[in-house]
Design a protein around this motif. Structure first.
Motif, PDB file in Angstrom:
ATOM      1  N   GLY A  56      74.630  59.747  53.548  1.00 34.22           N
ATOM      2  CA  GLY A  56      72.843  60.706  53.381  1.00 34.22           C
ATOM      3  C   GLY A  56      71.977  58.756  53.108  1.00 34.22           C
ATOM      4  N   GLU A  57      71.654  57.562  53.032  1.00 37.40           N
ATOM      5  CA  GLU A  57      70.921  56.713  53.565  1.00 37.40           C
ATOM      6  C   GLU A  57      70.261  56.598  55.025  1.00 37.40           C
ATOM      7  N   TRP A  58      69.367  56.017  54.601  1.00 35.69           N
ATOM      8  CA  TRP A  58      68.321  56.073  55.322  1.00 35.69           C
ATOM      9  C   TRP A  58      68.926  53.999  55.727  1.00 35.69           C
ATOM     10  N   VAL A  59      68.849  53.900  57.577  1.00 37.48           N
ATOM     11  CA  VAL A  59      69.173  52.285  57.369  1.00 37.48           C
ATOM     12  C   VAL A  59      68.106  52.024  58.315  1.00 37.48           C
ATOM     13  N   GLU A  60      67.794  50.829  57.442  1.00 29.91           N
ATOM     14  CA  GLU A  60      66.846  49.506  58.266  1.00 29.91           C
ATOM     15  C   GLU A  60      66.919  49.297  59.480  1.00 29.91           C
ATOM     16  N   PRO A  61      66.762  49.220  60.716  1.00 33.00           N
ATOM     17  CA  PRO A  61      67.422  48.383  62.396  1.00 33.00           C
ATOM     18  C   PRO A  61      67.602  47.146  61.498  1.00 33.00           C
ATOM     19  N   GLY A  62      69.182  46.599  62.253  1.00 30.89           N
ATOM     20  CA  GLY A  62      69.318  45.560  61.926  1.00 30.89           C
ATOM     21  C   GLY A  62      69.621  45.386  60.929  1.00 30.89           C
ATOM     22  N   MET A  63      70.359  46.487  59.848  1.00 33.26           N
ATOM     23  CA  MET A  63      71.280  46.773  58.179  1.00 33.26           C
ATOM     24  C   MET A  63      72.261  47.315  58.735  1.00 33.26           C
TER      25      MET A  63
ATOM     26  N   THR B  62      91.629  49.655  52.020  1.00 34.26           N
ATOM     27  CA  THR B  62      90.585  50.735  52.240  1.00 34.26           C
ATOM     28  C   THR B  62      90.212  50.083  53.742  1.00 34.26           C
ATOM     29  N   LEU B  63      90.256  50.989  54.637  1.00 36.30           N
ATOM     30  CA  LEU B  63      89.438  50.548  55.934  1.00 36.30           C
ATOM     31  C   LEU B  63      88.256  51.618  55.786  1.00 36.30           C
ATOM     32  N   ILE B  64      86.781  50.984  55.618  1.00 37.74           N
ATOM     33  CA  ILE B  64      85.566  52.093  55.812  1.00 37.74           C
ATOM     34  C   ILE B  64      85.217  51.717  57.118  1.00 37.74           C
ATOM     35  N   VAL B  65      84.675  53.132  57.930  1.00 33.20           N
ATOM     36  CA  VAL B  65      84.329  52.920  58.413  1.00 33.20           C
ATOM     37  C   VAL B  65      82.858  53.654  59.075  1.00 33.20           C
ATOM     38  N   PRO B  66      81.930  53.118  59.331  1.00 27.17           N
ATOM     39  CA  PRO B  66      80.459  53.947  58.916  1.00 27.17           C
ATOM     40  C   PRO B  66      80.277  54.798  59.973  1.00 27.17           C
ATOM     41  N   VAL B  67      79.191  55.602  59.991  1.00 23.14           N
ATOM     42  CA  VAL B  67      79.833  56.418  61.265  1.00 23.14           C
ATOM     43  C   VAL B  67      77.946  56.899  60.597  1.00 23.14           C
ATOM     44  N   PHE B  68      77.565  56.554  62.292  1.00 27.05           N
ATOM     45  CA  PHE B  68      75.468  56.671  62.431  1.00 27.05           C
ATOM     46  C   PHE B  68      74.997  57.784  62.698  1.00 27.05           C
ATOM     47  N   GLU B  69      73.587  58.606  62.806  1.00 25.36           N
ATOM     48  CA  GLU B  69      73.599  59.526  63.656  1.00 25.36           C
ATOM     49  C   GLU B  69      72.024  58.969  63.635  1.00 25.36           C
ATOM     50  N   GLU B  70      71.582  59.235  64.499  1.00 20.62           N
ATOM     51  CA  GLU B  70      69.957  59.431  65.328  1.00 20.62           C
ATOM     52  C   GLU B  70      69.300  60.091  64.258  1.00 20.62           C
TER      53      GLU B  70
ATOM     54  N   VAL C 262      59.005  61.137  63.709  1.00 27.14           N
ATOM     55  CA  VAL C 262      57.431  60.544  64.489  1.00 27.14           C
ATOM     56  C   VAL C 262      58.395  58.774  64.550  1.00 27.14           C
ATOM     57  N   GLU C 263      59.045  58.677  63.771  1.00 26.59           N
ATOM     58  CA  GLU C 263      59.363  57.769  64.407  1.00 26.59           C
ATOM     59  C   GLU C 263      61.000  57.246  64.176  1.00 26.59           C
ATOM     60  N   LYS C 264      61.592  56.264  65.055  1.00 28.01           N
ATOM     61  CA  LYS C 264      62.941  56.293  65.041  1.00 28.01           C
ATOM     62  C   LYS C 264      63.767  55.965  63.910  1.00 28.01           C
ATOM     63  N   LYS C 265      64.421  55.929  62.752  1.00 30.42           N
ATOM     64  CA  LYS C 265      65.424  55.074  61.535  1.00 30.42           C
ATOM     65  C   LYS C 265      66.701  55.895  62.052  1.00 30.42           C
ATOM     66  N   LEU C 266      67.628  54.996  62.084  1.00 29.05           N
ATOM     67  CA  LEU C 266      68.808  54.877  61.562  1.00 29.05           C
ATOM     68  C   LEU C 266      69.441  55.118  60.035  1.00 29.05           C
ATOM     69  N   ARG C 267      69.777  56.812  59.984  1.00 33.02           N
ATOM     70  CA  ARG C 267      70.700  57.274  58.502  1.00 33.02           C
ATOM     71  C   ARG C 267      71.038  56.936  58.701  1.00 33.02           C
ATOM     72  N   LEU C 268      72.298  56.733  57.215  1.00 36.47           N
ATOM     73  CA  LEU C 268      73.597  56.097  57.239  1.00 36.47           C
ATOM     74  C   LEU C 268      73.882  58.137  57.091  1.00 36.47           C
ATOM     75  N   LYS C 269      75.060  58.267  57.843  1.00 38.01           N
ATOM     76  CA  LYS C 269      75.418  60.178  57.103  1.00 38.01           C
ATOM     77  C   LYS C 269      76.717  59.810  56.646  1.00 38.01           C
ATOM     78  N   GLU C 270      77.683  59.475  56.922  1.00 36.14           N
ATOM     79  CA  GLU C 270      79.012  58.920  56.283  1.00 36.14           C
ATOM     80  C   GLU C 270      79.728  57.553  56.172  1.00 36.14           C
ATOM     81  N   GLU C 271      80.997  57.962  55.731  1.00 32.70           N
ATOM     82  CA  GLU C 271      81.796  56.448  55.534  1.00 32.70           C
ATOM     83  C   GLU C 271      83.344  57.453  55.864  1.00 32.70           C
ATOM     84  N   LEU C 272      84.381  56.754  56.711  1.00 30.97           N
ATOM     85  CA  LEU C 272      85.517  57.274  56.554  1.00 30.97           C
ATOM     86  C   LEU C 272      86.005  55.799  56.061  1.00 30.97           C
ATOM     87  N   ARG C 273      86.757  56.640  54.958  1.00 33.23           N
ATOM     88  CA  ARG C 273      87.802  56.035  53.924  1.00 33.23           C
ATOM     89  C   ARG C 273      89.072  56.506  54.546  1.00 33.23           C
TER      90      ARG C 273
END
Length: 157
Positions: A76-83, A93-101, A105-116
């Motif tokens: 549940g963290e917001w992610v800056e574009p390019g980061m 453990t392989l960690i796979v980030p899962v994003f949602e848009e 008012v502006e579009k931001k990338l938020r890290l929704k969850e990680e698969l471990r």
């Protein structure tokens, strides 16, 4: 006419006479040889005995299998574009980030969850019964008199 018969000491020589002339006849002999073979039983031979034995054994080799555990971890963290975080390993453990848009008012990338994803190895046993065969061979020699003696033996697995 006088005819002289063959004398055993003068083998092959024969003389004939008549009144007007003396005639000697010499016979020519030829010997012939015929060679052949035949089967003759000598009374000698072999007797071979072969036995097969079976032995049941239990084999219990270790068997390996892998199992993958998938764990959903809410971030549940917001992610800056390019980061954006990329896939990575932390130990086994392989960690796979899962994003949602998210539309704001502006579009931001938020890290929704990680698969471990972690690999765990387990050892199990699977005993099974197998049959093993082996052969044993005994060679018995005997002669015409009927005397025998066991000699050569060998086995083969």
């Amino acid at each position: 006419m006088v005819q002289i018969q063959e004398d055993p000491s003068q083998r092959g020589l024969q003389a004939q006479t008549n009144e007007s002339q003396l005639e000697t006849v010499v016979p020519v002999w030829q010997e012939e040889l015929h060679v052949g073979t035949r089967v003759v039983e000598t009374g000698k031979g072999l007797r071979i005995h072969k036995t097969v034995s079976e032995e049941e054994r239990i084999v219990d080799p270790p068997l390996m299998h892998d199992e993958l555990l998938v764990e959903h971890v809410v971030i549940g963290e917001w992610v800056e574009p390019g980061m954006q975080p990329e896939m990575r390993y932390e130990g086994a453990t392989l960690i796979v980030p899962v994003f949602e848009e998210v539309l704001v008012v502006e579009k931001k990338l938020r890290l929704k969850e990680e698969l471990r994803i972690t690999r765990q190895t387990h050892e199990t046993r699977d005993p099974r019964s197998v049959v093993l065969r082996s052969e044993k061979v005994t060679v018995e020699r005997f002669d015409r008199s009927g005397q025998s003696g066991e000699e050569e033996t060998g086995s083969q697995a």
